[in-house]
Write a protein that holds these residues in place. Structure first.
Motif, PDB file in Angstrom:
ATOM      1  N   TRP A 125      96.998   5.575 -10.468  1.00  0.00           N
ATOM      2  CA  TRP A 125      96.628   6.981 -10.271  1.00  0.00           C
ATOM      3  C   TRP A 125      96.563   7.726 -11.611  1.00  0.00           C
ATOM      4  O   TRP A 125      95.604   8.459 -11.873  1.00  0.00           O
ATOM      5  CB  TRP A 125      97.637   7.646  -9.332  1.00  0.00           C
ATOM      6  CG  TRP A 125      97.441   9.128  -9.183  1.00  0.00           C
ATOM      7  CD1 TRP A 125      98.106  10.122  -9.834  1.00  0.00           C
ATOM      8  CD2 TRP A 125      96.481   9.778  -8.345  1.00  0.00           C
ATOM      9  NE1 TRP A 125      97.651  11.342  -9.452  1.00  0.00           N
ATOM     10  CE2 TRP A 125      96.641  11.176  -8.538  1.00  0.00           C
ATOM     11  CE3 TRP A 125      95.515   9.327  -7.452  1.00  0.00           C
ATOM     12  CZ2 TRP A 125      95.868  12.106  -7.858  1.00  0.00           C
ATOM     13  CZ3 TRP A 125      94.751  10.258  -6.784  1.00  0.00           C
ATOM     14  CH2 TRP A 125      94.932  11.634  -6.986  1.00  0.00           C
ATOM     15  N   ASP A 126      97.594   7.531 -12.459  1.00  0.00           N
ATOM     16  CA  ASP A 126      97.601   8.180 -13.777  1.00  0.00           C
ATOM     17  C   ASP A 126      96.416   7.724 -14.618  1.00  0.00           C
ATOM     18  O   ASP A 126      95.809   8.522 -15.339  1.00  0.00           O
ATOM     19  CB  ASP A 126      98.914   7.866 -14.506  1.00  0.00           C
ATOM     20  CG  ASP A 126     100.116   8.516 -13.828  1.00  0.00           C
ATOM     21  OD1 ASP A 126      99.914   9.509 -13.103  1.00  0.00           O
ATOM     22  OD2 ASP A 126     101.249   8.037 -14.028  1.00  0.00           O
ATOM     23  N   THR A 154      85.339  14.273 -18.089  1.00  0.00           N
ATOM     24  CA  THR A 154      85.081  15.709 -17.977  1.00  0.00           C
ATOM     25  C   THR A 154      84.956  16.349 -19.355  1.00  0.00           C
ATOM     26  O   THR A 154      84.024  17.120 -19.622  1.00  0.00           O
ATOM     27  CB  THR A 154      86.209  16.399 -17.183  1.00  0.00           C
ATOM     28  OG1 THR A 154      86.287  15.827 -15.878  1.00  0.00           O
ATOM     29  CG2 THR A 154      85.945  17.895 -17.065  1.00  0.00           C
ATOM     30  N   MET A 162      93.513   6.680 -13.484  1.00  0.00           N
ATOM     31  CA  MET A 162      92.291   7.279 -12.938  1.00  0.00           C
ATOM     32  C   MET A 162      92.167   8.747 -13.337  1.00  0.00           C
ATOM     33  O   MET A 162      91.078   9.216 -13.711  1.00  0.00           O
ATOM     34  CB  MET A 162      92.288   7.152 -11.415  1.00  0.00           C
ATOM     35  CG  MET A 162      91.006   7.668 -10.753  1.00  0.00           C
ATOM     36  SD  MET A 162      91.063   7.594  -8.958  1.00  0.00           S
ATOM     37  CE  MET A 162      92.296   8.852  -8.630  1.00  0.00           C
ATOM     38  N   ILE A 163      93.290   9.494 -13.298  1.00  0.00           N
ATOM     39  CA  ILE A 163      93.267  10.900 -13.698  1.00  0.00           C
ATOM     40  C   ILE A 163      92.891  11.032 -15.164  1.00  0.00           C
ATOM     41  O   ILE A 163      92.092  11.906 -15.557  1.00  0.00           O
ATOM     42  CB  ILE A 163      94.635  11.561 -13.419  1.00  0.00           C
ATOM     43  CG1 ILE A 163      94.882  11.643 -11.911  1.00  0.00           C
ATOM     44  CG2 ILE A 163      94.701  12.959 -14.035  1.00  0.00           C
ATOM     45  CD1 ILE A 163      93.912  12.500 -11.157  1.00  0.00           C
ATOM     46  N   ALA A 164      93.479  10.157 -15.999  1.00  0.00           N
ATOM     47  CA  ALA A 164      93.171  10.210 -17.435  1.00  0.00           C
ATOM     48  C   ALA A 164      91.702   9.918 -17.690  1.00  0.00           C
ATOM     49  O   ALA A 164      91.053  10.555 -18.527  1.00  0.00           O
ATOM     50  CB  ALA A 164      94.053   9.214 -18.180  1.00  0.00           C
ATOM     51  N   ARG A 184      89.192  10.422 -15.563  1.00  0.00           N
ATOM     52  CA  ARG A 184      88.396  11.569 -15.104  1.00  0.00           C
ATOM     53  C   ARG A 184      88.459  12.710 -16.103  1.00  0.00           C
ATOM     54  O   ARG A 184      87.456  13.378 -16.361  1.00  0.00           O
ATOM     55  CB  ARG A 184      88.895  12.023 -13.739  1.00  0.00           C
ATOM     56  CG  ARG A 184      88.604  11.033 -12.610  1.00  0.00           C
ATOM     57  CD  ARG A 184      89.021  11.572 -11.267  1.00  0.00           C
ATOM     58  NE  ARG A 184      88.268  12.762 -10.910  1.00  0.00           N
ATOM     59  CZ  ARG A 184      88.440  13.440  -9.789  1.00  0.00           C
ATOM     60  NH1 ARG A 184      89.352  13.048  -8.912  1.00  0.00           N
ATOM     61  NH2 ARG A 184      87.709  14.502  -9.526  1.00  0.00           N
ATOM     62  N   ARG A 185      89.644  12.963 -16.666  1.00  0.00           N
ATOM     63  CA  ARG A 185      89.759  14.021 -17.676  1.00  0.00           C
ATOM     64  C   ARG A 185      88.928  13.683 -18.900  1.00  0.00           C
ATOM     65  O   ARG A 185      88.282  14.568 -19.482  1.00  0.00           O
ATOM     66  CB  ARG A 185      91.226  14.198 -18.064  1.00  0.00           C
ATOM     67  CG  ARG A 185      92.073  14.879 -16.989  1.00  0.00           C
ATOM     68  CD  ARG A 185      93.521  14.917 -17.390  1.00  0.00           C
ATOM     69  NE  ARG A 185      94.330  15.590 -16.366  1.00  0.00           N
ATOM     70  CZ  ARG A 185      95.659  15.617 -16.371  1.00  0.00           C
ATOM     71  NH1 ARG A 185      96.335  15.000 -17.338  1.00  0.00           N
ATOM     72  NH2 ARG A 185      96.299  16.249 -15.399  1.00  0.00           N
TER      73      ARG A 185
END
Length: 319
Positions: free
Chosen positions: A20-21, A31, A23-25, A27-28
């Protein structure tokens, strides 16, 4: 439960958290990268446009306020005099303050102020264009809907036709027909009508493709033909939305007819262009005020009419 039994569960939870971490990293990162590319493209485009502009946009930007100062009337009472064609005390025989010369006499001493008459022409252009376009867009939308028309070539042809009609801005079409039919409201009506057919047709067929097909199946079961299925099964479902979109388009067409008027399409747009180009402050302010009030009035009227036709329940929040 032993430690050996709980350890795989803990590892699985840690792996999920780690994934999860990650994937978030990711996506950031994407972005931020997208924002950097967008900002770089925007800055490059602005610099290119500035260098391509004859007067360099940013260098001439401070002079914008000089231009606006020319349009500020010396006597604000002249704005109302220009709006209602009342003779000005500042009239020296020129065109800047000859407000009473534009009166449109209807009967005896009764007259319609010039700008009101031009605004009526502009609204008429928008109204006629919207009505004619609505009449043509409704059947085209049913031909283009995949759930109502089985013929693939007919659907494709109809969609391409509507795309062609809305591909060109109204002002381009108006310029073409002005060269053929001479300048005036007729060219503006044709231009706005053609573009509106394409725009409304797309909105309409997207609505038609989302109708409930059970009434259509019932009409098929009793042997109804295609026209009867559209008339009694599809049209009652889509007509409120069709009307709402048509009223929204009417607001857009009022603005479009104003713009086309500036290039010879008649109405208030042509007079507004002349007033701005000549630096007639009072006349320009009067025209802008009338145009603003008209747009607000059309917007409020169309919103009220949509509520009457669709019903207040369609505008309430659903819980």
């Amino acid at each position: 439960m032993t430690v050996a039994d709980t350890q795989p569960h803990m590892q699985s939870t840690q792996e999920i958290g780690t994934a999860w971490d990650r994937m978030i990293a990711k996506r950031r990162f994407y972005t931020i990268l997208g924002l950097v590319i967008l900002i770089a493209a925007f800055v490059s485009s602005v610099r290119f446009a500035d260098e391509s502009n004859a007067g360099h946009f940013f260098e001439r930007l401070p002079h914008l306020f000089d231009f606006l100062s020319w349009l500020i009337p010396k006597d604000w009472n002249d704005v109302w005099r220009a709006l209602f064609d009342i003779a000005s005390v500042n009239d020296k025989g020129g065109e800047e303050f000859n407000f009473d010369k534009g009166r449109v006499y209807v009967w005896g001493a009764f007259y319609i102020p010039e700008y009101f008459e031009l605004m009526i022409v502009t609204i008429n252009v928008a109204l006629i264009s919207t009505i004619v376009a609505f009449v043509f867009a409704v059947p085209l939308s049913f031909f283009a809907a995949r759930n109502l028309t089985a013929s693939w070539p007919l659907r494709v042809f109809t969609k391409r036709l509507m795309e062609f009609l809305r591909a060109f801005p109204e002002i381009v079409i108006a310029g073409l027909f002005s060269a053929i039919l001479s300048i005036g409201p007729v060219a503006a009506i044709i231009a706005i009508t053609l573009h509106t057919i394409g725009a409304l047709g797309k909105l309409f067929y997207e609505v038609a493709e989302n109708i409930d097909m059970k009434p259509d199946e019932g009409m098929k079961a009793v042997g109804a033909n295609w026209w009867e299925r559209v008339r009694f099964a599809a049209l009652p479902q889509v007509l409120p939305n069709f009307t709402s979109y048509a009223l929204l388009r009417l607001e857009i067409n009022v603005r479009a007819s104003t713009i086309i008027g500036a290039v010879g399409g008649g109405g208030i747009g042509e007079e507004l262009k002349l007033s701005i180009s000549r630096g007639f402050g009072a006349k320009t302010m009067a025209l802008v005020l009338l145009l603003f009030v008209t747009i607000v009035a059309v917007d409020q009227f169309s919103a009220w009419l949509r509520r009457r036709l669709v019903g207040d329940h369609a505008f309430l929040l659903q819980h």
